[in-house]
Design a protein around this motif. Structure first.
Motif, PDB file in Angstrom:
ATOM      1  N   LEU A  78       1.371  -1.203  -0.200  1.00  9.47           N
ATOM      2  CA  LEU A  78      -0.150   0.431  -0.011  1.00  9.47           C
ATOM      3  C   LEU A  78       0.995   0.563  -0.098  1.00  9.47           C
ATOM      4  CD1 LEU A  78      -2.578  -0.955   2.585  1.00  9.47           C
ATOM      5  CD2 LEU A  78      -3.093  -1.030  -0.004  1.00  9.47           C
ATOM      6  N   ALA A  79       1.770   0.732   0.914  1.00  9.70           N
ATOM      7  CA  ALA A  79       3.319   2.061   0.690  1.00  9.70           C
ATOM      8  C   ALA A  79       3.426   2.693  -0.798  1.00  9.70           C
ATOM      9  CB  ALA A  79       3.496   1.976   2.152  1.00  9.70           C
ATOM     10  N   ALA A  80       3.853   0.966  -1.126  1.00  5.22           N
ATOM     11  CA  ALA A  80       3.896   1.591  -2.137  1.00  5.22           C
ATOM     12  C   ALA A  80       3.831   2.143  -3.298  1.00  5.22           C
ATOM     13  CB  ALA A  80       5.267   0.585  -2.631  1.00  5.22           C
ATOM     14  N   ILE A  81       2.032   1.523  -3.307  1.00  4.32           N
ATOM     15  CA  ILE A  81       1.403   2.736  -4.687  1.00  4.32           C
ATOM     16  C   ILE A  81       1.115   3.613  -3.886  1.00  4.32           C
ATOM     17  CG2 ILE A  81      -1.682   2.425  -5.204  1.00  4.32           C
ATOM     18  CD1 ILE A  81      -1.340  -0.315  -4.480  1.00  4.32           C
ATOM     19  N   VAL A  82       0.922   4.007  -2.737  1.00  7.67           N
ATOM     20  CA  VAL A  82       0.651   5.758  -2.513  1.00  7.67           C
ATOM     21  C   VAL A  82       1.714   6.348  -2.994  1.00  7.67           C
ATOM     22  CG1 VAL A  82       1.042   7.544  -0.692  1.00  7.67           C
ATOM     23  CG2 VAL A  82      -0.456   5.326  -0.666  1.00  7.67           C
ATOM     24  N   LEU A  83       3.148   5.878  -2.674  1.00 11.15           N
ATOM     25  CA  LEU A  83       4.729   6.633  -3.352  1.00 11.15           C
ATOM     26  C   LEU A  83       4.932   6.565  -4.815  1.00 11.15           C
ATOM     27  CD1 LEU A  83       7.191   5.079  -0.928  1.00 11.15           C
ATOM     28  CD2 LEU A  83       5.705   7.598  -0.582  1.00 11.15           C
ATOM     29  N   ALA A  84       4.444   5.858  -5.167  1.00 10.93           N
ATOM     30  CA  ALA A  84       4.707   5.545  -6.673  1.00 10.93           C
ATOM     31  C   ALA A  84       2.928   6.386  -7.626  1.00 10.93           C
ATOM     32  CB  ALA A  84       3.967   4.078  -7.875  1.00 10.93           C
ATOM     33  N   SER A  85       2.575   7.064  -7.053  1.00 12.88           N
ATOM     34  CA  SER A  85       1.059   7.448  -7.802  1.00 12.88           C
ATOM     35  C   SER A  85       1.481   8.947  -8.007  1.00 12.88           C
ATOM     36  CB  SER A  85      -0.018   7.582  -6.383  1.00 12.88           C
ATOM     37  OG  SER A  85      -0.051   8.544  -5.097  1.00 12.88           O
ATOM     38  N   SER A  86       2.395  10.123  -7.316  1.00 12.07           N
ATOM     39  CA  SER A  86       3.120  10.845  -7.362  1.00 12.07           C
ATOM     40  C   SER A  86       4.451  11.142  -7.259  1.00 12.07           C
ATOM     41  CB  SER A  86       2.419  11.829  -6.145  1.00 12.07           C
ATOM     42  OG  SER A  86       2.909  13.409  -6.378  1.00 12.07           O
ATOM     43  N   LEU A  88       6.127  14.339  -6.232  1.00 13.71           N
ATOM     44  CA  LEU A  88       6.163  14.887  -5.586  1.00 13.71           C
ATOM     45  C   LEU A  88       6.014  13.787  -3.594  1.00 13.71           C
ATOM     46  CD1 LEU A  88       7.069  17.666  -3.973  1.00 13.71           C
ATOM     47  CD2 LEU A  88       4.152  17.569  -4.061  1.00 13.71           C
ATOM     48  N   LEU A  89       5.395  13.085  -3.708  1.00 12.18           N
ATOM     49  CA  LEU A  89       5.016  12.205  -2.776  1.00 12.18           C
ATOM     50  C   LEU A  89       6.369  11.303  -2.345  1.00 12.18           C
ATOM     51  CD1 LEU A  89       1.623  10.484  -2.840  1.00 12.18           C
ATOM     52  CD2 LEU A  89       2.492  12.587  -0.892  1.00 12.18           C
ATOM     53  N   GLU A  90       6.863  10.183  -3.506  1.00 14.51           N
ATOM     54  CA  GLU A  90       8.209   9.635  -3.800  1.00 14.51           C
ATOM     55  C   GLU A  90       9.374  10.778  -2.924  1.00 14.51           C
ATOM     56  OE1 GLU A  90      10.538   6.665  -6.686  1.00 14.51           O
ATOM     57  OE2 GLU A  90       8.879   7.648  -7.478  1.00 14.51           O
ATOM     58  N   ARG A  91       9.486  11.638  -3.293  1.00 12.85           N
ATOM     59  CA  ARG A  91      10.553  12.331  -3.231  1.00 12.85           C
ATOM     60  C   ARG A  91      10.369  13.043  -1.595  1.00 12.85           C
ATOM     61  NH1 ARG A  91       9.615  14.861  -8.496  1.00 12.85           N
ATOM     62  NH2 ARG A  91       9.102  16.535  -7.711  1.00 12.85           N
ATOM     63  N   ALA A  92       9.981  13.045  -1.094  1.00 21.23           N
ATOM     64  CA  ALA A  92       8.816  14.006  -0.131  1.00 21.23           C
ATOM     65  C   ALA A  92       8.641  13.073   0.999  1.00 21.23           C
ATOM     66  CB  ALA A  92       7.930  14.741   0.668  1.00 21.23           C
ATOM     67  N   LEU A  93       8.501  12.047   1.003  1.00 27.18           N
ATOM     68  CA  LEU A  93       8.040  10.043   1.835  1.00 27.18           C
ATOM     69  C   LEU A  93       9.181   9.509   1.601  1.00 27.18           C
ATOM     70  CD1 LEU A  93       4.387  10.576   1.850  1.00 27.18           C
ATOM     71  CD2 LEU A  93       6.134  11.477   3.296  1.00 27.18           C
ATOM     72  N   TYR A  94       9.479   9.561   0.275  1.00 29.08           N
ATOM     73  CA  TYR A  94      10.803   7.891   0.927  1.00 29.08           C
ATOM     74  C   TYR A  94      11.697   7.900   1.250  1.00 29.08           C
ATOM     75  CZ  TYR A  94      13.301   3.317  -0.957  1.00 29.08           C
ATOM     76  OH  TYR A  94      13.566   2.622  -1.755  1.00 29.08           O
ATOM     77  N   PRO A  95      12.802   8.934   1.319  1.00 25.17           N
ATOM     78  CA  PRO A  95      14.221   9.111   2.187  1.00 25.17           C
ATOM     79  C   PRO A  95      13.517   8.696   3.672  1.00 25.17           C
ATOM     80  CG  PRO A  95      13.476  11.165   0.880  1.00 25.17           C
ATOM     81  CD  PRO A  95      12.455  10.572   0.758  1.00 25.17           C
ATOM     82  N   TYR A  96      11.563   9.143   3.807  1.00 27.20           N
ATOM     83  CA  TYR A  96      12.191   8.570   5.507  1.00 27.20           C
ATOM     84  C   TYR A  96      11.139   6.905   5.439  1.00 27.20           C
ATOM     85  CZ  TYR A  96      11.331  14.118   6.331  1.00 27.20           C
ATOM     86  OH  TYR A  96      11.578  15.049   6.233  1.00 27.20           O
TER      87      TYR A  96
END
Length: 260
Positions: A78-86, A88-96
């Motif tokens: 689910l987290a990967a789907i959310v990150l792959a949707s944007s 901007l979200l990937e750049r903001a949240l993936y490092p965490y």
């Protein structure tokens, strides 16, 4: 196929036999104390003598590892789907999400005990934290690996975002997803045992982590080795189950699972 499988298994089996023979010989020739380095025969004897204890501990640890692994599979996808949707979200949240990979679980485990209480719940959360990142990283990589012409084709036919996800991106990401799940399966057992080191159990529900600590304190190194071996077998069983499931699902349509 059976002949090829037998041939492929002969080399590692022969190496194992040679290693065990050398181990047994060295410990006996040098008269190494059993409490320092027990020979394989002593480890086997301890495993046979405490088989019921080892089995009960493996079941306790296995339950927590399964819960943690199941949570990591669901939350990771689910987290990967959310990150792959944007992007901007990937750049903001993936490092965490990298925090899950770099944080020492031994340092976090006491907090889990404070938040969730000692016992199976804290152990399962420890297993979940350790095994989550590979699922996120590999699933996200799979979702991003869909070929652009296929994406363009779906857009050309007016497929909506949910349809593209369900019919294109998720199926294409399955090989990556199962790679992440295979990695996570072994880490789930490690996380459960580390959680048991800190979370603790009552005597009638001790997992392998508690058994390892108890054997160490009693200088029963033979039982300690047997418990470590049981943990390894537990991880291999979970890894094998995930690998078998992945190969069966992917065999018919993806070359990575065809063996060719």
């Amino acid at each position: 196929m059976k002949t090829e499988a037998l041939r492929s298994a002969l080399a590692p089996l022969a190496a194992l036999v040679i290693l065990l023979v050398l181990w047994e010989s060295v410990t006996r020739l040098l008269s190494i104390p059993v409490w320092l380095l027990p020979p394989p025969s002593a480890i086997a004897a301890a495993g046979a003598h405490d088989a019921s204890t080892l089995l009960g501990a493996a079941i306790t640890t296995g339950r927590s590892a399964l819960v943690g692994f199941g949570l990591s599979a669901v939350v990771g996808v689910l987290a990967a789907i959310v990150l792959a949707s944007s992007r901007l979200l990937e750049r903001a949240l993936y490092p965490y999400t990298l925090f899950l990979q770099t944080v020492p679980i031994v340092a976090v485990a006491p907090l889990l005990v404070l938040w969730f209480g000692p016992g199976a719940r804290a152990v399962a959360i420890s297993s979940f934290i350790v095994s989550l990142f590979p699922v996120i990283a590999n699933t996200l990589s799979g979702l991003r690996s869909v070929e652009p012409p296929l994406r363009d084709l779906f857009r050309l036919y007016g497929a909506r975002r949910l349809a593209r996800l369900w019919k294109l991106e998720l199926p294409a990401s399955l090989p990556h997803l199962f790679t992440g799940l295979r990695i996570a399966s072994g880490l789930a057992v490690i996380g459960a045992i580390v959680g048991e080191f800190v979370a603790g159990f009552s005597e009638d529900a001790a997992g392998l982590g508690i058994l390892v600590l108890s054997a160490y304190r009693q200088l029963r190194t033979d039982l300690l080795f047997a418990a470590v071996l049981a943990a390894s077998v537990l991880g291999l069983v979970l890894f094998g189950a995930v690998s078998l499931t992945g190969s069966r699902l992917l065999r018919r349509w993806h070359p990575s699972a065809s063996g060719s």
